[in-house]
Design a protein around this motif. Sequence first.
Motif, mmCIF file in Angstrom:
data_model
loop_
_atom_site.group_PDB
_atom_site.id
_atom_site.type_symbol
_atom_site.label_atom_id
_atom_site.label_comp_id
_atom_site.label_asym_id
_atom_site.label_seq_id
_atom_site.Cartn_x
_atom_site.Cartn_y
_atom_site.Cartn_z
ATOM 1 N N UNK A 87 0.866 -1.177 0.000
ATOM 2 C CA UNK A 87 0.000 0.000 0.000
ATOM 3 C C UNK A 87 0.908 1.235 0.000
ATOM 4 N N UNK A 88 0.843 2.070 -1.032
ATOM 5 C CA UNK A 88 1.773 3.207 -1.106
ATOM 6 C C UNK A 88 1.436 4.352 -0.163
ATOM 7 N N UNK A 89 0.273 4.284 0.478
ATOM 8 C CA UNK A 89 -0.165 5.366 1.356
ATOM 9 C C UNK A 89 0.310 5.131 2.781
ATOM 10 N N UNK A 90 0.868 6.178 3.379
ATOM 11 C CA UNK A 90 1.286 6.109 4.773
ATOM 12 C C UNK A 90 0.737 7.345 5.487
ATOM 13 N N UNK A 91 -0.534 7.292 5.908
ATOM 14 C CA UNK A 91 -1.137 8.430 6.602
ATOM 15 C C UNK A 91 -0.545 8.614 7.989
ATOM 16 N N UNK A 92 -0.695 9.829 8.533
ATOM 17 C CA UNK A 92 -0.041 10.143 9.804
ATOM 18 C C UNK A 92 -0.712 9.469 10.991
ATOM 19 N N UNK A 93 -2.020 9.218 10.886
ATOM 20 C CA UNK A 93 -2.746 8.575 11.975
ATOM 21 C C UNK A 93 -3.198 9.526 13.066
ATOM 22 N N UNK A 94 -2.781 10.794 13.015
ATOM 23 C CA UNK A 94 -3.112 11.707 14.102
ATOM 24 C C UNK A 94 -3.945 12.906 13.731
ATOM 25 N N UNK A 95 -4.037 13.235 12.443
ATOM 26 C CA UNK A 95 -4.808 14.420 12.050
ATOM 27 C C UNK A 95 -6.304 14.136 12.164
ATOM 28 N N UNK A 96 -7.107 15.177 12.023
ATOM 29 C CA UNK A 96 -8.558 15.039 12.198
ATOM 30 C C UNK A 96 -9.149 14.027 11.228
ATOM 31 N N UNK A 109 -0.072 13.243 4.828
ATOM 32 C CA UNK A 109 0.121 11.991 4.095
ATOM 33 C C UNK A 109 1.520 11.898 3.495
ATOM 34 N N UNK A 110 2.111 10.717 3.642
ATOM 35 C CA UNK A 110 3.312 10.369 2.887
ATOM 36 C C UNK A 110 2.900 9.288 1.882
ATOM 37 N N UNK A 111 2.901 9.648 0.627
ATOM 38 C CA UNK A 111 2.446 8.745 -0.436
ATOM 39 C C UNK A 111 3.608 8.495 -1.372
ATOM 40 N N UNK A 112 3.898 7.240 -1.619
ATOM 41 C CA UNK A 112 5.093 6.878 -2.375
ATOM 42 C C UNK A 112 5.073 7.450 -3.793
ATOM 43 N N UNK A 113 6.224 7.939 -4.216
ATOM 44 C CA UNK A 113 6.344 8.481 -5.560
ATOM 45 C C UNK A 113 5.607 9.781 -5.752
ATOM 46 N N UNK A 114 5.521 10.594 -4.696
ATOM 47 C CA UNK A 114 4.771 11.848 -4.752
ATOM 48 C C UNK A 114 5.683 13.027 -4.418
ATOM 49 N N UNK A 115 5.530 14.105 -5.211
ATOM 50 C CA UNK A 115 6.266 15.340 -4.970
ATOM 51 C C UNK A 115 5.415 16.364 -4.231
ATOM 52 N N UNK A 116 4.331 15.919 -3.603
ATOM 53 C CA UNK A 116 3.439 16.843 -2.904
ATOM 54 C C UNK A 116 4.124 17.505 -1.713
#
Length: 342
Positions: A87-96, A109-116
């Motif tokens: 799963x390329x998504x790694x959410x922080x788990x703490x935001x609203x 969010x830390x999403x793999x292969x993203x320049x956001x």
Amino acid sequence: MKACVIHAAKDVRLDTRDEAPLADGEARLSFAYGGVCGSDIHYVSHGRVGDSVVRDPMTLGHEFSATVAEVHPEVTGLSPGTKVAVNPALPCGGCAFCREGRTNLCTNMRFMGSAARRPHQHGGFAERPVVAASQCIPLPEDADLRHVAMAEPYAVALHAAALAGDLSGRIVLITGAGVIGQLLAVAARRAGAAEIVMADVVPAALDRSRELGADNVLNSGDPREVTAFLSEPRIDVAFEASGAPKAFDLCIEALRPAGTLLQVGFLPPAAPITMAKLLTRELRILGTYRFVDEFAEAVRQIVDDEVDLRPIISADMTLNDPNAVFRTAQDKVNTLKVMVHF
């Protein structure tokens, strides 16, 4: 290790990168297969996807499967040799939004292969990528890793279909006969859609749509076909998957009163779109972004042979020549999903 790295628009290379040491909670993987996504193509073609601009070299790729090569000593539940979906998504788990369970909207969010974000989040198109162990879903020994690499885009389609509500007996229009459009058709059919119309401006893409199971197709570049199609608005739910303003307008015109439009593709900034019938037909328009728990469901359906997404894979290529890979992926006439490997 080798990695497929975007440096700037039209500058993608196969670089050699040092392997990072494993931190607590991490696993090192051996890359198996990866799918080239539309966002990867946008990064290579334009150096950006929407507001996400490549400012530093970044490893591409967020659709991939792998085998575990090494785990940090504190990691449990994974061991070397285990096949995994990632799963390329790694959410922080703490935001609203994470606390509400809407992790796809995570503000950190830390999403793999993203320049956001900067530093950019490197993707998975590397020989031995490192991920959080929590991103890995262990698979059976006989799992088809090439097929499992389709889980991420299929999860996008499952999320959009879920947001649409009850599709049982509905007439569905999908604009954009690319990979996501075809996967939306699979998801809508499984959700009970009675009729699926696929629209695109590329005749070859429409021919593929017929082969892949669309009930009807519409050449949206042919004014006569469009006029006839719109003579009686009868679409219950439209999925706009092309990101083209004219396709958005087509969806609005085709929807019956009280119909629903799901915007799946990225529209360009300041897109010229027509919204008059939003009011007079009481239409509902929803944006749909990535996925939440649909990734695990996509993996389950693939592993349990409930869906066969392999016909959507149209090319298998080595990452030894990234420029050749992206030339092929940009060929929308002859290509759907390009699957890559080392």
